[in-house]
Design a protein around this motif. Sequence first.
Motif, PDB file in Angstrom:
ATOM      1  N   TRP A 273      52.128  46.833  41.226  1.00  0.00           N
ATOM      2  CA  TRP A 273      52.233  47.952  40.286  1.00  0.00           C
ATOM      3  C   TRP A 273      51.574  47.666  38.942  1.00  0.00           C
ATOM      4  CZ3 TRP A 273      54.584  46.853  35.729  1.00  0.00           C
ATOM      5  CH2 TRP A 273      55.545  45.835  35.693  1.00  0.00           C
ATOM      6  N   ALA A 274      51.316  46.379  38.627  1.00  0.00           N
ATOM      7  CA  ALA A 274      50.724  46.040  37.330  1.00  0.00           C
ATOM      8  C   ALA A 274      49.354  46.685  37.160  1.00  0.00           C
ATOM      9  CB  ALA A 274      50.611  44.526  37.184  1.00  0.00           C
ATOM     10  N   GLU A 275      48.596  46.746  38.247  1.00  0.00           N
ATOM     11  CA  GLU A 275      47.251  47.331  38.175  1.00  0.00           C
ATOM     12  C   GLU A 275      47.294  48.854  38.209  1.00  0.00           C
ATOM     13  OE1 GLU A 275      42.863  46.143  39.954  1.00  0.00           O
ATOM     14  OE2 GLU A 275      44.681  45.599  41.048  1.00  0.00           O
ATOM     15  N   LEU A 276      48.446  49.401  38.612  1.00  0.00           N
ATOM     16  CA  LEU A 276      48.581  50.856  38.709  1.00  0.00           C
ATOM     17  C   LEU A 276      49.132  51.479  37.430  1.00  0.00           C
ATOM     18  CD1 LEU A 276      50.084  51.066  42.319  1.00  0.00           C
ATOM     19  CD2 LEU A 276      47.680  51.302  41.629  1.00  0.00           C
ATOM     20  N   CYS A 277      49.572  50.632  36.487  1.00  0.00           N
ATOM     21  CA  CYS A 277      50.089  51.149  35.209  1.00  0.00           C
ATOM     22  C   CYS A 277      48.969  51.829  34.434  1.00  0.00           C
ATOM     23  CB  CYS A 277      50.655  50.002  34.377  1.00  0.00           C
ATOM     24  SG  CYS A 277      52.323  49.503  34.823  1.00  0.00           S
ATOM     25  N   SER A 278      49.370  52.607  33.457  1.00  0.00           N
ATOM     26  CA  SER A 278      48.393  53.238  32.572  1.00  0.00           C
ATOM     27  C   SER A 278      48.719  52.815  31.131  1.00  0.00           C
ATOM     28  CB  SER A 278      48.447  54.756  32.703  1.00  0.00           C
ATOM     29  OG  SER A 278      47.502  55.365  31.840  1.00  0.00           O
ATOM     30  N   PRO A 279      47.944  51.867  30.569  1.00  0.00           N
ATOM     31  CA  PRO A 279      46.796  51.189  31.168  1.00  0.00           C
ATOM     32  C   PRO A 279      47.244  50.065  32.121  1.00  0.00           C
ATOM     33  CG  PRO A 279      47.226  50.271  29.012  1.00  0.00           C
ATOM     34  CD  PRO A 279      48.206  51.395  29.178  1.00  0.00           C
ATOM     35  N   PRO A 280      46.336  49.578  32.975  1.00  0.00           N
ATOM     36  CA  PRO A 280      46.662  48.440  33.825  1.00  0.00           C
ATOM     37  C   PRO A 280      47.039  47.223  32.977  1.00  0.00           C
ATOM     38  CG  PRO A 280      44.634  49.481  34.545  1.00  0.00           C
ATOM     39  CD  PRO A 280      44.972  50.070  33.207  1.00  0.00           C
ATOM     40  N   LEU A 281      48.018  46.437  33.453  1.00  0.00           N
ATOM     41  CA  LEU A 281      48.546  45.346  32.645  1.00  0.00           C
ATOM     42  C   LEU A 281      47.732  44.064  32.781  1.00  0.00           C
ATOM     43  CD1 LEU A 281      52.418  45.583  33.106  1.00  0.00           C
ATOM     44  CD2 LEU A 281      50.935  46.749  31.453  1.00  0.00           C
ATOM     45  N   THR A 282      47.507  43.425  31.657  1.00  0.00           N
ATOM     46  CA  THR A 282      46.980  42.064  31.643  1.00  0.00           C
ATOM     47  C   THR A 282      48.101  41.137  32.103  1.00  0.00           C
ATOM     48  OG1 THR A 282      45.384  42.501  29.887  1.00  0.00           O
ATOM     49  CG2 THR A 282      46.105  40.221  30.168  1.00  0.00           C
ATOM     50  N   VAL A 283      47.779  40.218  33.035  1.00  0.00           N
ATOM     51  CA  VAL A 283      48.824  39.389  33.639  1.00  0.00           C
ATOM     52  C   VAL A 283      48.410  37.926  33.707  1.00  0.00           C
ATOM     53  CG1 VAL A 283      49.720  41.290  35.047  1.00  0.00           C
ATOM     54  CG2 VAL A 283      47.972  39.757  35.990  1.00  0.00           C
ATOM     55  N   ILE A 284      49.436  37.069  33.840  1.00  0.00           N
ATOM     56  CA  ILE A 284      49.229  35.670  34.197  1.00  0.00           C
ATOM     57  C   ILE A 284      49.577  35.582  35.681  1.00  0.00           C
ATOM     58  CG2 ILE A 284      49.879  33.277  33.779  1.00  0.00           C
ATOM     59  CD1 ILE A 284      50.898  34.280  30.991  1.00  0.00           C
ATOM     60  N   ALA A 285      48.561  35.484  36.518  1.00  0.00           N
ATOM     61  CA  ALA A 285      48.774  35.497  37.965  1.00  0.00           C
ATOM     62  C   ALA A 285      49.228  34.124  38.444  1.00  0.00           C
ATOM     63  CB  ALA A 285      47.491  35.906  38.674  1.00  0.00           C
ATOM     64  N   GLN A 286      50.263  34.132  39.288  1.00  0.00           N
ATOM     65  CA  GLN A 286      50.766  32.911  39.907  1.00  0.00           C
ATOM     66  C   GLN A 286      50.627  33.038  41.422  1.00  0.00           C
ATOM     67  OE1 GLN A 286      54.545  31.383  37.733  1.00  0.00           O
ATOM     68  NE2 GLN A 286      54.796  33.594  37.895  1.00  0.00           N
ATOM     69  N   PRO A 287      50.270  31.944  42.103  1.00  0.00           N
ATOM     70  CA  PRO A 287      50.048  32.014  43.560  1.00  0.00           C
ATOM     71  C   PRO A 287      51.372  31.947  44.323  1.00  0.00           C
ATOM     72  CG  PRO A 287      49.620  29.792  42.784  1.00  0.00           C
ATOM     73  CD  PRO A 287      49.948  30.612  41.554  1.00  0.00           C
ATOM     74  N   ALA A 288      52.140  33.043  44.309  1.00  0.00           N
ATOM     75  CA  ALA A 288      53.489  33.042  44.868  1.00  0.00           C
ATOM     76  C   ALA A 288      53.516  32.630  46.339  1.00  0.00           C
ATOM     77  CB  ALA A 288      54.124  34.421  44.694  1.00  0.00           C
ATOM     78  N   GLN A 289      52.641  33.211  47.139  1.00  0.00           N
ATOM     79  CA  GLN A 289      52.644  32.903  48.560  1.00  0.00           C
ATOM     80  C   GLN A 289      52.272  31.445  48.805  1.00  0.00           C
ATOM     81  OE1 GLN A 289      50.287  35.561  50.925  1.00  0.00           O
ATOM     82  NE2 GLN A 289      51.340  35.028  52.807  1.00  0.00           N
ATOM     83  N   ASP A 290      51.333  30.952  48.035  1.00  0.00           N
ATOM     84  CA  ASP A 290      50.910  29.553  48.173  1.00  0.00           C
ATOM     85  C   ASP A 290      52.034  28.609  47.750  1.00  0.00           C
ATOM     86  OD1 ASP A 290      49.135  27.588  48.903  1.00  0.00           O
ATOM     87  OD2 ASP A 290      48.084  27.541  46.989  1.00  0.00           O
ATOM     88  N   ILE A 291      52.793  28.987  46.707  1.00  0.00           N
ATOM     89  CA  ILE A 291      53.939  28.173  46.297  1.00  0.00           C
ATOM     90  C   ILE A 291      54.918  28.021  47.465  1.00  0.00           C
ATOM     91  CG2 ILE A 291      56.004  28.124  44.831  1.00  0.00           C
ATOM     92  CD1 ILE A 291      54.318  29.441  42.628  1.00  0.00           C
ATOM     93  N   GLY A 292      55.233  29.147  48.122  1.00  0.00           N
ATOM     94  CA  GLY A 292      56.148  29.088  49.250  1.00  0.00           C
ATOM     95  C   GLY A 292      55.601  28.269  50.406  1.00  0.00           C
ATOM     96  N   TYR A 293      54.333  28.468  50.728  1.00  0.00           N
ATOM     97  CA  TYR A 293      53.729  27.743  51.853  1.00  0.00           C
ATOM     98  C   TYR A 293      53.712  26.239  51.589  1.00  0.00           C
ATOM     99  CZ  TYR A 293      50.735  27.118  55.951  1.00  0.00           C
ATOM    100  OH  TYR A 293      50.242  26.747  57.185  1.00  0.00           O
ATOM    101  N   ARG A 294      53.301  25.861  50.372  1.00  0.00           N
ATOM    102  CA  ARG A 294      53.232  24.430  50.051  1.00  0.00           C
ATOM    103  C   ARG A 294      54.613  23.796  50.006  1.00  0.00           C
ATOM    104  NH1 ARG A 294      48.329  23.066  47.583  1.00  0.00           N
ATOM    105  NH2 ARG A 294      49.078  20.902  47.669  1.00  0.00           N
ATOM    106  N   ALA A 295      55.625  24.554  49.535  1.00  0.00           N
ATOM    107  CA  ALA A 295      56.996  24.035  49.521  1.00  0.00           C
ATOM    108  C   ALA A 295      57.471  23.765  50.944  1.00  0.00           C
ATOM    109  CB  ALA A 295      57.932  25.015  48.821  1.00  0.00           C
ATOM    110  N   ALA A 296      57.168  24.678  51.869  1.00  0.00           N
ATOM    111  CA  ALA A 296      57.550  24.477  53.267  1.00  0.00           C
ATOM    112  C   ALA A 296      56.809  23.280  53.859  1.00  0.00           C
ATOM    113  CB  ALA A 296      57.271  25.737  54.073  1.00  0.00           C
ATOM    114  N   GLU A 297      55.541  23.139  53.511  1.00  0.00           N
ATOM    115  CA  GLU A 297      54.789  21.965  53.989  1.00  0.00           C
ATOM    116  C   GLU A 297      55.461  20.673  53.542  1.00  0.00           C
ATOM    117  OE1 GLU A 297      50.085  22.993  54.524  1.00  0.00           O
ATOM    118  OE2 GLU A 297      50.783  22.508  52.506  1.00  0.00           O
TER     119      GLU A 297
END
Length: 332
Positions: free
Chosen positions: A273-297
């Motif tokens: 939804w951050a990109e769908l806001c008006s205006p689109p939001l500037t964000v600090i992107a975190q690799p959520a899926q990668d965090i989970g995958y690496r934790a499981a590894e």
Amino acid sequence: MNMRRTTIKDVAEVAGVGVATVSRVLSGGSASPETRERVLTVAAQLDYRPSALGRNLRQQRSGGIGLLLPDITDTFYGRLADGVLACARSAGEPVILGATGDDAEREAELIGILLEQGVDRVIAVPSGDGETWTPTLRAGLTMVFAHRLAAGRDDVPSVLADDRAGVRTAVDYLTGLGHRRIAYLGGPGQEQRLAVFRQALGELVDEELIVSARGSRDSAYAIAAGLLQRRPDLTAVLAGGNLLGEAAVLAARELDLRVPRDMSLIMFDDVPWAELCSPPLTVIAQPAQDIGYRAAELVLRAGGRRPRSVLLPTELIVRGSCAPKGISRSPR
């Protein structure tokens, strides 16, 4: 005939203490003599037999991974869980999922359940209370913290995003645009982000512009709206998570503040939804899926050894929610 097994929650209720206290007592942790005696007496009266705490777990475990998250409806944690599930699925390991609500008592209760069910490994986004995890470690389970740490638990490996670099980049970007009165909206487990925010701002930091919410939407909205009403002189906000960013957007809208003309905004987490806001939001992107995958590894490959912690990069994605300081807020 009711054959329901006595649980750690039953013991806590009868003893008049929290689940975390029962866990500490039964695992030999710190407690006053009176509390220890009361808990042990109640446990004996109720015939409570914690299989994972009182027996040889190496022989009793049933396998699988326990995954504890603050909120399974949060998009960030959903993506993190997806990463864990993808890795666990490839290894043929089942995953038991629990939601703590960022509440230490609920977290302790779920830990007790995981121990009783005999899981081998635990991945958790901790609520912040390091003592809660003592029973898990003493039971010999393989533990990995994901996304954030528990206070005082340096003995647990982790998979984290580089919060330090993320906060510094965001603060540098805002100060480069001329902003000096920058607010921070924080939440549970964000001690490191807040510390870096203070360091990055240095003499410019204003403690009245730093506020913290509990892990709920209502709390996030309340602190965001309160801050924006109390300090109309602030010109920028850094939100420590997508729940807090959502609250800032809603509060600004309610108060007729325009982003970015009246207030620049940067948010942790690049949720859809951050990109769908008006205006689109500037964000600090975190690799959520990668965090989970690496934790499981890490928990799957530990092999009796303590895994090494992993630090993953963040990225500032610039969109339309920040502007140079210099435009006054609209009359209200």
